[in-house]
Design an enzyme around this catalytic site. Structure first.
Site, PDB file in Angstrom:
ATOM      1  N   GLY A 169       0.841  -1.196   0.000  1.00  0.00           N
ATOM      2  CA  GLY A 169       0.000   0.000   0.000  1.00  0.00           C
ATOM      3  C   GLY A 169       0.877   1.246   0.000  1.00  0.00           C
ATOM      4  N   GLY A 170       0.324   2.292   0.583  1.00  0.00           N
ATOM      5  CA  GLY A 170       1.041   3.568   0.636  1.00  0.00           C
ATOM      6  C   GLY A 170       2.365   3.470   1.367  1.00  0.00           C
ATOM      7  N   GLY A 403      24.321  12.606 -29.106  1.00  0.00           N
ATOM      8  CA  GLY A 403      23.943  13.272 -27.858  1.00  0.00           C
ATOM      9  C   GLY A 403      24.515  12.542 -26.658  1.00  0.00           C
ATOM     10  CB  ALA A 404      25.117   8.965 -26.008  1.00  0.00           C
TER      11      ALA A 404
END
Ligand code: HXC
Length: 513
Positions: A169-170, A403-404
């Site tokens: 859960g949370g 770009g790498a």
């Protein structure tokens, strides 16, 4: 007087039993250590100072009025790990399933606040059924208090979560905010909604382990940074991590004395294959260059096209980020970018110098990557390297394309020392792809297009597939032989110990999420 002292001793003994002997036996029967045994394994012998042992829960509803257990299901305090102070909490499943109550959340918050004031790491041992159902909003509020402190402590002190049972859960959002998550195979699990809800909503039948076990999170989701076979190994590795990291954001990682062992560095000159498309194992290079047996790999089984982890070089602690040509050719994709970015930001937050090895063909093409946002996720890695002000050293072993090249801690984004091996290829893109675009017409018009393509590829390779063009412009600080690399790295990391760099004043940056 004596009576009072005896009463205290008796109360302490009672508190140590948590939910009682039967529940402790049930815990052992499940193959799980108790909350106190875990602390003993985690910390230096005799160093644990417990706090808030006498805290009790205050709720009265749904049978809680009959619950009168000292400590209220979580053990908190301070201890030492390898001589260094830490704060900790250990949830005790024997008390109402380790569920989080208003009062035990207050205990956790108290040690977290103290850890921030003292500037020491906080380690959370999680084993809990989640919010104490009988309490309702009191326990939910307790979680929120913890989430807030996790967030405020982020970047102030290292936060480590160890999952040793349920975390559902949370409740998962506290570990998720912390810096590192350790899990144990076949013993711990994390999910927002469990198998039963999944079955109702999506009609999928799945086990706890498959949905949220250690292997799942260490290899598929990336939520866990480490997955080990048992609790002992897990806790030993938490201890190991403490050695590499500083106590807080003002502190630096501790150097250790390292006496040079027999480094077989000549072997390293033969590790890059002649063909630039042939894979090799970057880990072999890393292990040859760093101090023997010092690599602590993080996220070993997740996004294996990038390698991240802690190591020592000349006794100094560094964070390594490296492309892995042996997996998907070392391409950058969504998962590897996010993995790399988070690690870079941890190192930068805690003054751990970065050592980057580059062999990257670029970003992974395709609709899957584009539609899922490689643009924004790739930008995370770029952003993380750009904003980092720690010492940053790069070694380009082979490809640094497109770009790498920029992203992988290039000189342009404040790399302090950027080296390349003679085998480096620094170009906008791979030779074949490049000439097919720029010489499209010439190749099509040639009598023998294939021969023309090869000629142009050779020309391109000659001109760009080397490190000298970048070195001419000062984008590299040196072209070095592989076997010279270890000494150079030790030299520059020592030099960079006095480095000071800052970013413009701001509230906080806006990393692309
Ligand atoms: C109160 C709890 C509890 C809880 C377990 N117990 N979870 N008590 N609140 N959340 C109690 C059980 O009643 C039982 O008490 C004892 O702990 C041991 O639990 P068992 O079920 O016997 O253990 P096991 O079979 O190992 O199963 C463990 C479990 C299961 C899978 C965790 O207990 C379970 O499903 N619990 C509920 C999980 C859950 O839904 N939690 C709320 C999640 S939502 P006795 O007296 O019989 O020994 C949440 C919101 C957080 O946490 C939101 C934050 C924003």
């Amino acid at each position: 007087m004596k009576e009072k002292l005896e009463k205290l001793t008796a109360l302490r003994e009672a508190a140590k039993l948590g939910g009682g002997l039967d529940k402790l036996k049930a815990q052992a029967k499940k193959g799980k250590l108790s909350a106190r045994e875990r602390i003993e394994l985690l910390v230096d012998e005799g160093s644990f100072e417990e706090t808030d042992m006498f805290v009790k829960q205050r709720s009265k509803d749904l049978g809680l009025d009959k619950i009168d257990i000292l400590g209220d299901g979580v053990i908190t305090g301070f201890a030492k790990v390898n001589g260094k102070p830490i704060a900790l909490f250990s949830q005790d499943f024997t008390v109402l399933g380790g569920s989080l109550s208003e009062t035990n959340a207050q205990k956790i918050c108290k040690v977290m606040e103290a850890a921030m004031k003292l500037g020491i790491p906080i380690i959370g041992l999680n084993d809990s059924g989640g919010a104490r159902i009988q309490e309702g909003v009191g326990s939910l509020g307790g979680y929120a208090d913890i989430f807030l402190l996790n967030t405020l402590a982020s970047g102030v002190v290292p936060q480590i979560s160890v999952i040793l049972g349920p975390c559902a859960g949370g409740a998962v959002y506290s570990p998720a905010i912390t810096d590192f998550v350790f899990m144990v195979k076949n013993l711990s699990y994390m999910f927002v909604t469990g198998p039963n809800v999944v079955k109702t909503v999506t009609h999928e039948e799945i086990t706890f382990e498959e949905l949220g076990g250690a292997d799942t999170h260490a290899s598929k989701s990336g939520v866990a940074h480490f997955a080990f076979d048992n609790e002992v190994e897990t806790l030993q590795n938490v201890r190991r991590m403490i050695d590499y990291i500083p106590m807080n954001y003002k502190d630096r990682p501790e150097d250790i004395t390292y006496s040079e062992k027999n480094h077989d560095l000549i072997k390293i000159d033969d590790l890059i294959p002649d063909s630039s498309n042939k894979p090799y194992d970057m880990k072999e290079i890393i292990n040859l260059l760093i101090d023997s047996d010092s690599f602590m790999e993080v996220h070993k089984d997740y996004a294996q096209n990038i390698i991240v982890g802690f190591a020592r070089i000349g006794g100094m602690s560094v964070g390594i980020v490296a492309n892995q040509p042996a997996h998907l050719a070392g391409v950058l994709d969504i998962n590897s970018s996010v993995k790399g970015a988070r690690f870079v930001r941890f190192c930068d937050a805690f003054n751990i110098p970065l050592l980057v090895f580059v062999d990257v063909p670029g970003f992974l093409p395709g609709t899957d990557q584009e539609w899922n946002g490689i643009i924004k996720h790739g930008a995370k890695l770029l952003y993380a390297f750009c904003e980092a002000t720690v010492p940053k050293v790069t070694v380009i072993t082979r490809k640094a394309y497109g770009g790498a090249y920029d992203v992988m801690n290039s000189k342009h984004i404040r790399g302090d020392f950027n080296f390349a091996w003679p085998t480096a290829e620094i170009a906008v893109m791979g030779p074949k792809g490049a000439v097919e675009i720029i010489f499209k017409k010439e190749i099509a018009a040639a009598a023998d297009p294939e021969a023309e393509l090869n000629n142009k590829v050779n020309e391109y390779v000659e001109k760009f597939a080397n490190p000298f063009v970048a070195a001419e412009r000062g984008y590299l600080d040196g072209i070095i032989l592989p076997h010279e690399t270890r000494d150079k790295l030790i030299y520059v990391f020592n030099l960079l110990k006095t480095k000071v760099d800052t970013n413009p004043k701001k509230k906080h940056g806006n990393i692309p999420l």
